[in-house]
Motif scaffolding. Sequence first.
Motif, PDB file in Angstrom:
ATOM      1  N   ALA A  46      15.117 -32.889 108.057  1.00 40.20           N
ATOM      2  CA  ALA A  46      14.698 -32.018 106.959  1.00 40.20           C
ATOM      3  C   ALA A  46      15.060 -32.638 105.611  1.00 40.20           C
ATOM      4  N   ASP A  47      14.271 -32.320 104.579  1.00 37.96           N
ATOM      5  CA  ASP A  47      14.525 -32.854 103.240  1.00 37.96           C
ATOM      6  C   ASP A  47      15.930 -32.503 102.764  1.00 37.96           C
ATOM      7  N   TYR A  48      16.362 -31.300 103.080  1.00 37.39           N
ATOM      8  CA  TYR A  48      17.693 -30.860 102.662  1.00 37.39           C
ATOM      9  C   TYR A  48      18.767 -31.801 103.180  1.00 37.39           C
TER      10      TYR A  48
ATOM     11  N   ASN B 145      18.371 -34.835 104.318  1.00 41.35           N
ATOM     12  CA  ASN B 145      18.184 -36.185 103.775  1.00 41.35           C
ATOM     13  C   ASN B 145      18.870 -36.324 102.423  1.00 41.35           C
ATOM     14  N   THR B 146      18.878 -35.244 101.642  1.00 43.67           N
ATOM     15  CA  THR B 146      19.557 -35.274 100.352  1.00 43.67           C
ATOM     16  C   THR B 146      21.071 -35.288 100.539  1.00 43.67           C
TER      17      THR B 146
ATOM     18  N   GLU C 236      14.929 -23.719 104.286  1.00 40.68           N
ATOM     19  CA  GLU C 236      13.689 -24.480 104.089  1.00 40.68           C
ATOM     20  C   GLU C 236      12.617 -24.195 105.137  1.00 40.68           C
TER      21      GLU C 236
ATOM     22  N   ASP D 297      16.407 -23.370  99.214  1.00 45.46           N
ATOM     23  CA  ASP D 297      16.233 -24.829  99.291  1.00 45.46           C
ATOM     24  C   ASP D 297      15.079 -25.299  98.406  1.00 45.46           C
TER      25      ASP D 297
ATOM     26  N   ALA E  58      12.534 -28.201  99.211  1.00 49.61           N
ATOM     27  CA  ALA E  58      11.682 -29.247  99.779  1.00 49.61           C
ATOM     28  C   ALA E  58      10.436 -29.403  98.897  1.00 49.61           C
TER      29      ALA E  58
ATOM     30  N   ASP F 158       7.268 -29.219  99.429  1.00 43.69           N
ATOM     31  CA  ASP F 158       6.263 -28.169  99.603  1.00 43.69           C
ATOM     32  C   ASP F 158       6.731 -26.839  99.010  1.00 43.69           C
ATOM     33  N   GLU F 159       8.039 -26.617  98.989  1.00 46.78           N
ATOM     34  CA  GLU F 159       8.564 -25.411  98.351  1.00 46.78           C
ATOM     35  C   GLU F 159       8.380 -25.488  96.834  1.00 46.78           C
TER      36      GLU F 159
END
Length: 350
Positions: free
Chosen positions: A64-66, A68-69, A248, A273, A275, A277-278
């Motif tokens: 998930a992008d979260y 990854n950060t 997310e 979150d 991301a 797309d959000e």
Amino acid sequence: MAHTTTSRRTRGPLLRAQAILAVAAATALLSACGGVEVRDGGDGATTDASGPLKLAVVPKAVGADYWNTVKAGAECAAQRAGDVTVQWDGVTTETDVEGQVNLIQNFVTKKVDGIVYAATDSSALAPVTDKALAANIPVTMIDSGTSPQPPSVPLFATDNRASATEAAKLLATELGPGNHEVALVEFQPGSQTNTERVDGFKAGLAQYPNLKLVGQQPSKSDVNEARRVTENILTANPKLAGIFAANEPSVLGAAQAIQAAGKSGKVVIIGWDAAPDEIAGVRNGQISALVVQNPFKMGYFGVDKMVKHLRDKAPLASADTGVTFVTKENIDSAEIKAVLEPSCANPPVQ
């Protein structure tokens, strides 16, 4: 011709003397080199952490992008500290609690210098934290802790209860006066962060008697599951006016379901979150507001504080990594950009 072979009577003492001299020489050489990691007793306790360090960093799940950060923040702290290796590894889904337990147990067995992780289940992960501490491997936690949380283990995370209470306020403000039906898409029951966000949101709703909670379902941190449960909530509650989606995947799945139902912009979404797309959803008006954590800071603090503890004996203490509320009105501000696009060139400090 003289016989040069050492007798059995003298050979034993001579070999023992040679062995003692060899150990002394090796010890002197290690001292001269400096920065060499030495472990005592083979139990994972580092007696000299001035040299290379190997840290295990384990998110709730990879991909998930979260997370990854979080990884970017952890690697930034390791890079700036120097001579620190981050071994990033995690299960593929946040529901794989047993898999995460086994993964962390493996890191204990490998005797890494420190473990930084986010617990998928607050109760199930508590014993493996205790095992790490018993092996003299320090632990720092990010995003989600355990129950109980050992006093020596800090947590670098969002104040989830307070932030979710604010999310209820954002939803009430967006919906305005009058009676409204709302729903909650949580993610992983048993996770400390999930529990805190659910409790916080419901505490916030209690301040707005005009908002009625008509549906509550978990997404299991899966976009497709979030879409399915949101579709079910919409079918059962055709007058639904708003949704709070608590992470997310929950936000993305809920947004897809609302769009498929032709209700984008008609059902208010307050999400969690940030991301891509959000963020796009905020820009196009599909999502009214996002509660944005600072996962970069979580990863950075988890590694940075661990390194300072190992090398400088700095005490470990928990810290609130904060949240930012992102709306269409403030999304292009410098403050929001700094949170959405964190940089190792300007890392968080505390």
